[in-house]
Motif scaffolding. Structure first.
Motif, PDB file in Angstrom:
ATOM      1  N   UNK A 164       0.880  -1.410   0.220  1.00  0.00           N
ATOM      2  CA  UNK A 164       0.306  -0.111  -0.084  1.00  0.00           C
ATOM      3  C   UNK A 164       0.739   1.526   0.670  1.00  0.00           C
ATOM      4  N   UNK A 165       2.537   1.117   0.746  1.00  0.00           N
ATOM      5  CA  UNK A 165       2.712   2.787   0.487  1.00  0.00           C
ATOM      6  C   UNK A 165       3.743   2.551  -0.463  1.00  0.00           C
ATOM      7  N   UNK A 166       4.060   1.404  -1.637  1.00  0.00           N
ATOM      8  CA  UNK A 166       4.632   1.115  -2.768  1.00  0.00           C
ATOM      9  C   UNK A 166       3.199   2.355  -3.724  1.00  0.00           C
ATOM     10  N   UNK A 167       2.466   1.854  -3.448  1.00  0.00           N
ATOM     11  CA  UNK A 167       1.068   2.108  -4.097  1.00  0.00           C
ATOM     12  C   UNK A 167       0.969   3.667  -4.407  1.00  0.00           C
ATOM     13  N   UNK A 168       0.679   4.014  -2.932  1.00  0.00           N
ATOM     14  CA  UNK A 168       0.420   5.166  -2.000  1.00  0.00           C
ATOM     15  C   UNK A 168       1.361   6.432  -2.539  1.00  0.00           C
ATOM     16  N   UNK A 169       2.896   5.884  -3.254  1.00  0.00           N
ATOM     17  CA  UNK A 169       3.574   7.212  -3.155  1.00  0.00           C
ATOM     18  C   UNK A 169       3.907   7.113  -4.643  1.00  0.00           C
ATOM     19  N   UNK A 170       3.520   5.834  -5.640  1.00  0.00           N
ATOM     20  CA  UNK A 170       3.741   6.071  -6.995  1.00  0.00           C
ATOM     21  C   UNK A 170       2.609   7.022  -7.800  1.00  0.00           C
ATOM     22  N   UNK A 171       1.342   6.967  -6.987  1.00  0.00           N
ATOM     23  CA  UNK A 171       0.015   7.269  -7.207  1.00  0.00           C
ATOM     24  C   UNK A 171       0.314   9.054  -7.288  1.00  0.00           C
ATOM     25  N   UNK A 172       1.105   9.232  -6.131  1.00  0.00           N
ATOM     26  CA  UNK A 172       1.550  11.121  -6.004  1.00  0.00           C
ATOM     27  C   UNK A 172       2.621  11.021  -6.204  1.00  0.00           C
ATOM     28  N   UNK A 173       3.323  10.215  -7.427  1.00  0.00           N
ATOM     29  CA  UNK A 173       4.192  11.222  -8.847  1.00  0.00           C
ATOM     30  C   UNK A 173       5.865  10.992  -8.370  1.00  0.00           C
ATOM     31  N   UNK A 174       5.901   9.786  -6.978  1.00  0.00           N
ATOM     32  CA  UNK A 174       7.019   9.235  -6.923  1.00  0.00           C
ATOM     33  C   UNK A 174       7.431   7.753  -7.935  1.00  0.00           C
ATOM     34  N   UNK A 175       8.910   8.381  -7.956  1.00  0.00           N
ATOM     35  CA  UNK A 175       9.422   7.011  -8.748  1.00  0.00           C
ATOM     36  C   UNK A 175      10.244   6.205  -8.721  1.00  0.00           C
ATOM     37  N   UNK A 176      10.109   4.674  -8.651  1.00  0.00           N
ATOM     38  CA  UNK A 176      11.050   4.053  -7.519  1.00  0.00           C
ATOM     39  C   UNK A 176      12.310   4.216  -8.274  1.00  0.00           C
ATOM     40  N   UNK A 177      13.187   3.916  -7.603  1.00  0.00           N
ATOM     41  CA  UNK A 177      14.521   4.587  -7.837  1.00  0.00           C
ATOM     42  C   UNK A 177      15.286   2.926  -7.862  1.00  0.00           C
ATOM     43  N   UNK A 178      14.921   1.850  -6.782  1.00  0.00           N
ATOM     44  CA  UNK A 178      15.336   0.928  -6.356  1.00  0.00           C
ATOM     45  C   UNK A 178      14.615   0.057  -5.347  1.00  0.00           C
ATOM     46  N   UNK A 179      15.682  -1.201  -4.639  1.00  0.00           N
ATOM     47  CA  UNK A 179      15.941  -1.905  -2.870  1.00  0.00           C
ATOM     48  C   UNK A 179      17.535  -1.658  -2.485  1.00  0.00           C
ATOM     49  N   UNK A 180      16.983  -1.414  -1.478  1.00  0.00           N
ATOM     50  CA  UNK A 180      18.239  -1.891  -0.399  1.00  0.00           C
ATOM     51  C   UNK A 180      17.957  -2.844   0.253  1.00  0.00           C
ATOM     52  N   UNK A 181      18.714  -3.772  -0.722  1.00  0.00           N
ATOM     53  CA  UNK A 181      18.524  -5.392   0.543  1.00  0.00           C
ATOM     54  C   UNK A 181      19.488  -5.528   1.709  1.00  0.00           C
ATOM     55  N   UNK A 182      18.302  -6.455   2.695  1.00  0.00           N
ATOM     56  CA  UNK A 182      18.625  -5.847   3.809  1.00  0.00           C
ATOM     57  C   UNK A 182      19.287  -5.151   5.061  1.00  0.00           C
ATOM     58  N   UNK A 183      18.150  -3.980   4.693  1.00  0.00           N
ATOM     59  CA  UNK A 183      18.621  -2.752   4.538  1.00  0.00           C
ATOM     60  C   UNK A 183      18.569  -2.442   6.480  1.00  0.00           C
TER      61      UNK A 183
END
Length: 252
Positions: A164-183
């Motif tokens: 849900x957080x990812x969808x909300x961010x993308x809906x508001x114009x944020x662009x996915x840049x990547x994933x930090x594994x074991x962050x």
């Protein structure tokens, strides 16, 4: 109205407001009690965060506001006020609907992050989150001559399993840049109702109580803002106002 003189934050802070939502600096004496009265029974609201849950006002004030927020010049916490509701003990313009922050901010690198987001259950899937994020984006990315901070980057980080957080961010114009594994490591995460990323624990791990989180990184930068981001955010907030006038809810 600038209200930053009593805040340990690297940028000027003021109340941010439109017809439906107001963002005002979180004050323990006003906001902690009504906030904790609701979230103390909902530990899942903290499931993807490195901090929490908190059961008492004293615990929240001491171990979050004082230890995390007030000591960090890169962080300021806002109380979200729903102005479509009647005046309350939390605010003369409406009801307390949650909290949201600027965090990881840098006046050198002209950047910030929107994080530590908790929308109280009764205000979820309404106009509250989009308007709150929209107000923070507007203030961060508009140029100073238009009343903003003129930052170059606004970041959003969340657990890789927090869809849900990812969808909300993308809906508001944020662009996915990547994933930090074991962050992140959630120490005692099992007992603190945390959610891990579902990966197998490393060999030699000291125990499975300390959960691990992979983190998705998204951004909304100044050029995104100038190339349609500003209009997209305003359209979302305007559309939600129209929906409210027709008695419908934002279900996105």
């Amino acid at each position: 109205m600038t209200v930053s003189k009593d805040l340990n934050f690297c940028f000027p802070v003021r109340e941010l407001s439109n017809e439906r939502v107001k963002m005002t600096p979180f004050k323990a004496s006003i906001h902690s009690s009504p906030f904790i009265s609701i979230v103390s029974a909902r530990p899942e609201l903290w499931a993807h965060m490195p901090t929490g849950p908190f059961q008492t006002v004293q615990d929240f004030d001491t171990n979050f506001l004082e230890a995390v927020v007030h000591r960090d010049p890169g962080m300021v916490l806002f109380a979200i006020i729903d102005k479509t509701k009647p005046p309350s003990g939390a605010d003369g313009e409406g009801e307390l609907a949650g909290m949201m922050s600027y965090t990881g901010s840098s006046s050198v690198n002209l950047c910030t992050e929107i994080g530590f987001i908790i929308i109280l259950p009764q205000y979820q899937r309404t106009h509250v989150n989009s308007n709150a994020v929209g107000l923070l984006l507007q203030y961060a990315l508009e140029v100073p001559s238009q009343g903003g901070l003129g930052l170059r980057r606004v970041q959003w980080q969340c657990s890789s399993v927090n869809a849900p957080s990812i969808r909300a961010a993308e809906r508001l114009g944020f662009t996915k840049e990547g994933i930090l594994k074991w962050h992140r490591v959630f120490q005692g995460g099992k007992d603190r109702s945390k959610v891990h990323s579902g990966r197998e624990f490393p060999r030699g791990s000291l125990g499975e109580q300390d959960y691990g989180r992979d983190t998705v990184v998204l951004s909304h930068c100044w050029d995104d803002w100038e190339q349609g981001g500003r209009e997209k955010i305003q359209a979302i907030m305007d559309r939600q106002h129209t929906r409210e006038l027709h008695g419908t809810l934002d279900l996105a």
